[in-house]
Motif scaffolding. Structure first.
Motif, PDB file in Angstrom:
ATOM      1  N   ALA A  94      -4.016  -2.937  13.601  1.00 20.78           N
ATOM      2  CA  ALA A  94      -5.124  -2.099  14.066  1.00 20.78           C
ATOM      3  C   ALA A  94      -5.426  -0.944  13.119  1.00 20.78           C
ATOM      4  CB  ALA A  94      -4.804  -1.542  15.451  1.00 20.78           C
ATOM      5  N   ASN A  95      -4.469  -0.590  12.263  1.00 20.27           N
ATOM      6  CA  ASN A  95      -4.624   0.616  11.460  1.00 20.27           C
ATOM      7  C   ASN A  95      -4.602   0.422   9.950  1.00 20.27           C
ATOM      8  OD1 ASN A  95      -4.798   2.701  13.581  1.00 20.27           O
ATOM      9  ND2 ASN A  95      -2.843   1.794  14.177  1.00 20.27           N
ATOM     10  N   ARG A  96      -4.213  -0.751   9.495  1.00 16.74           N
ATOM     11  CA  ARG A  96      -4.104  -1.003   8.049  1.00 16.74           C
ATOM     12  C   ARG A  96      -5.407  -0.695   7.308  1.00 16.74           C
ATOM     13  NH1 ARG A  96      -0.642  -3.990   5.185  1.00 16.74           N
ATOM     14  NH2 ARG A  96       0.108  -5.105   7.009  1.00 16.74           N
ATOM     15  N   ASP A  97      -6.518  -1.239   7.762  1.00 19.96           N
ATOM     16  CA  ASP A  97      -7.779  -1.047   7.037  1.00 19.96           C
ATOM     17  C   ASP A  97      -8.205   0.419   7.007  1.00 19.96           C
ATOM     18  OD1 ASP A  97      -7.951  -3.722   6.402  1.00 19.96           O
ATOM     19  OD2 ASP A  97      -9.310  -4.206   8.042  1.00 19.96           O
ATOM     20  N   ILE A  98      -7.965   1.141   8.083  1.00 21.12           N
ATOM     21  CA  ILE A  98      -8.319   2.556   8.112  1.00 21.12           C
ATOM     22  C   ILE A  98      -7.474   3.330   7.102  1.00 21.12           C
ATOM     23  CG2 ILE A  98      -8.221   4.646   9.538  1.00 21.12           C
ATOM     24  CD1 ILE A  98      -9.117   2.782  11.879  1.00 21.12           C
ATOM     25  N   VAL A  99      -6.172   3.080   7.085  1.00 23.62           N
ATOM     26  CA  VAL A  99      -5.279   3.762   6.142  1.00 23.62           C
ATOM     27  C   VAL A  99      -5.688   3.434   4.704  1.00 23.62           C
ATOM     28  CG1 VAL A  99      -2.906   3.864   5.278  1.00 23.62           C
ATOM     29  CG2 VAL A  99      -3.343   3.921   7.751  1.00 23.62           C
ATOM     30  N   LEU A 100      -5.848   2.163   4.400  1.00 24.35           N
ATOM     31  CA  LEU A 100      -6.158   1.761   3.023  1.00 24.35           C
ATOM     32  C   LEU A 100      -7.555   2.203   2.601  1.00 24.35           C
ATOM     33  CD1 LEU A 100      -4.441  -1.742   2.887  1.00 24.35           C
ATOM     34  CD2 LEU A 100      -3.597   0.449   1.970  1.00 24.35           C
ATOM     35  N   THR A 101      -8.516   2.184   3.505  1.00 21.81           N
ATOM     36  CA  THR A 101      -9.858   2.676   3.186  1.00 21.81           C
ATOM     37  C   THR A 101      -9.813   4.159   2.861  1.00 21.81           C
ATOM     38  OG1 THR A 101     -10.968   0.995   4.522  1.00 21.81           O
ATOM     39  CG2 THR A 101     -12.197   3.028   4.101  1.00 21.81           C
ATOM     40  N   THR A 102      -9.069   4.921   3.648  1.00 24.11           N
ATOM     41  CA  THR A 102      -8.943   6.359   3.400  1.00 24.11           C
ATOM     42  C   THR A 102      -8.336   6.616   2.030  1.00 24.11           C
ATOM     43  OG1 THR A 102      -8.741   6.786   5.770  1.00 24.11           O
ATOM     44  CG2 THR A 102      -7.970   8.521   4.277  1.00 24.11           C
ATOM     45  N   ILE A 103      -7.264   5.922   1.708  1.00 23.25           N
ATOM     46  CA  ILE A 103      -6.618   6.102   0.408  1.00 23.25           C
ATOM     47  C   ILE A 103      -7.549   5.666  -0.714  1.00 23.25           C
ATOM     48  CG2 ILE A 103      -4.691   5.362  -1.050  1.00 23.25           C
ATOM     49  CD1 ILE A 103      -3.022   5.174   1.598  1.00 23.25           C
ATOM     50  N   ASP A 104      -8.273   4.589  -0.504  1.00 24.26           N
ATOM     51  CA  ASP A 104      -9.222   4.119  -1.514  1.00 24.26           C
ATOM     52  C   ASP A 104     -10.321   5.151  -1.762  1.00 24.26           C
ATOM     53  OD1 ASP A 104     -10.326   2.056  -3.284  1.00 24.26           O
ATOM     54  OD2 ASP A 104     -11.907   1.878  -1.776  1.00 24.26           O
ATOM     55  N   LEU A 105     -10.855   5.749  -0.701  1.00 21.44           N
ATOM     56  CA  LEU A 105     -11.939   6.716  -0.845  1.00 21.44           C
ATOM     57  C   LEU A 105     -11.491   8.032  -1.463  1.00 21.44           C
ATOM     58  CD1 LEU A 105     -13.765   6.209   2.580  1.00 21.44           C
ATOM     59  CD2 LEU A 105     -14.634   5.578   0.307  1.00 21.44           C
ATOM     60  N   PHE A 106     -10.351   8.544  -1.029  1.00 21.27           N
ATOM     61  CA  PHE A 106      -9.899   9.860  -1.463  1.00 21.27           C
ATOM     62  C   PHE A 106      -8.910   9.812  -2.627  1.00 21.27           C
ATOM     63  CE2 PHE A 106     -11.713  10.790   2.605  1.00 21.27           C
ATOM     64  CZ  PHE A 106     -12.180  12.093   2.507  1.00 21.27           C
ATOM     65  N   GLY A 107      -8.294   8.668  -2.852  1.00 27.48           N
ATOM     66  CA  GLY A 107      -7.254   8.570  -3.869  1.00 27.48           C
ATOM     67  C   GLY A 107      -5.926   9.034  -3.303  1.00 27.48           C
ATOM     68  N   VAL A 108      -4.858   8.495  -3.846  1.00 25.86           N
ATOM     69  CA  VAL A 108      -3.519   8.844  -3.371  1.00 25.86           C
ATOM     70  C   VAL A 108      -3.291  10.347  -3.428  1.00 25.86           C
ATOM     71  CG1 VAL A 108      -1.048   8.661  -3.911  1.00 25.86           C
ATOM     72  CG2 VAL A 108      -2.470   6.598  -3.890  1.00 25.86           C
ATOM     73  N   SER A 109      -3.780  11.004  -4.467  1.00 26.73           N
ATOM     74  CA  SER A 109      -3.472  12.427  -4.667  1.00 26.73           C
ATOM     75  C   SER A 109      -4.083  13.354  -3.617  1.00 26.73           C
ATOM     76  CB  SER A 109      -3.909  12.878  -6.056  1.00 26.73           C
ATOM     77  OG  SER A 109      -5.319  12.866  -6.161  1.00 26.73           O
ATOM     78  N   ARG A 110      -5.043  12.852  -2.830  1.00 29.94           N
ATOM     79  CA  ARG A 110      -5.671  13.701  -1.798  1.00 29.94           C
ATOM     80  C   ARG A 110      -5.397  13.194  -0.384  1.00 29.94           C
ATOM     81  NH1 ARG A 110     -11.608  14.718  -2.431  1.00 29.94           N
ATOM     82  NH2 ARG A 110     -11.796  12.615  -3.255  1.00 29.94           N
ATOM     83  N   CYS A 111      -4.370  12.365  -0.236  1.00 27.55           N
ATOM     84  CA  CYS A 111      -3.991  11.851   1.077  1.00 27.55           C
ATOM     85  C   CYS A 111      -2.526  12.160   1.353  1.00 27.55           C
ATOM     86  CB  CYS A 111      -4.170  10.329   1.136  1.00 27.55           C
ATOM     87  SG  CYS A 111      -5.890   9.783   1.053  1.00 27.55           S
ATOM     88  N   MET A 112      -2.215  12.319   2.627  1.00 24.02           N
ATOM     89  CA  MET A 112      -0.825  12.502   3.048  1.00 24.02           C
ATOM     90  C   MET A 112      -0.672  11.944   4.454  1.00 24.02           C
ATOM     91  SD  MET A 112      -0.940  16.605   3.632  1.00 24.02           S
ATOM     92  CE  MET A 112      -2.561  17.059   2.989  1.00 24.02           C
TER      93      MET A 112
END
Length: 161
Positions: A94-112
């Motif tokens: 239920a959450n994989r696409d949301i997590v990966l989309t967020t990381i894709d949009l913001f980049g690893v360096s702006r996600c936690m």
């Protein structure tokens, strides 16, 4: 976020070298992007992944477009948290696409990754949620995982020792 008096107070954050944690539904993220652009020296941390509660095709499309707009602002970071849904168990599926989309949009360096406990205990245990986050990013490098689970939070919140 557009009220002149509120923005006057918000400007004080910059004078004091502070950051702003924002929790708002995704349909207000265009306003948040305007705020970020108008005050580029003030870091904004978006809480709870922009609250993608509506998991319909239309809801996710609206969330993704709003997150994309906000991601264009380099002074914005995101806490990936609060993904539980009322009456539903927290699952990787239920959450994989949301997590990966967020990381894709913001980049690893702006996600936690962050916790929404005890509220999220209504849908899963801490171990289930953070184990799920680990599984979702298991193919990321060790450095990227360290950034997502600790190092970005230390840097973004100025907790370096």
């Amino acid at each position: 976020m557009t009220d002149a008096r509120w923005r006057s107070g918000y400007a004080a954050l910059g004078r004091h070298k502070l950051r702003f944690d924002l929790q708002t539904p995704w349909w207000h993220l265009a306003e948040a992007a305007g705020l970020a652009r108008d005050f580029p020296a003030i870091p904004i941390i978006l809480n709870h992944t922009g609250l993608p509660a509506d998991r319909s095709v239309e809801g996710i499309a609206g969330w993704k477009a709003a997150m994309s707009t906000l991601a264009s602002c380099p002074n914005v970071a995101v806490k990936i948290s609060g993904l539980g849904q009322k009456g539903q168990p927290w699952t990787i599926a239920a959450n994989r696409d949301i997590v990966l989309t967020t990381i894709d949009l913001f980049g690893v360096s702006r996600c936690m990754f962050a916790s929404n406990f005890p509220v999220d205990s209504l849908c899963a245990s801490f171990h289930t949620i953070f184990g799920g986050f680990r599984d979702i990013v298991r193919d990321f490098g060790a450095g990227e995982q360290g950034d997502l689970f600790r190092d970005n939070a230390v840097r973004i919140y100025g907790m370096e020792q």
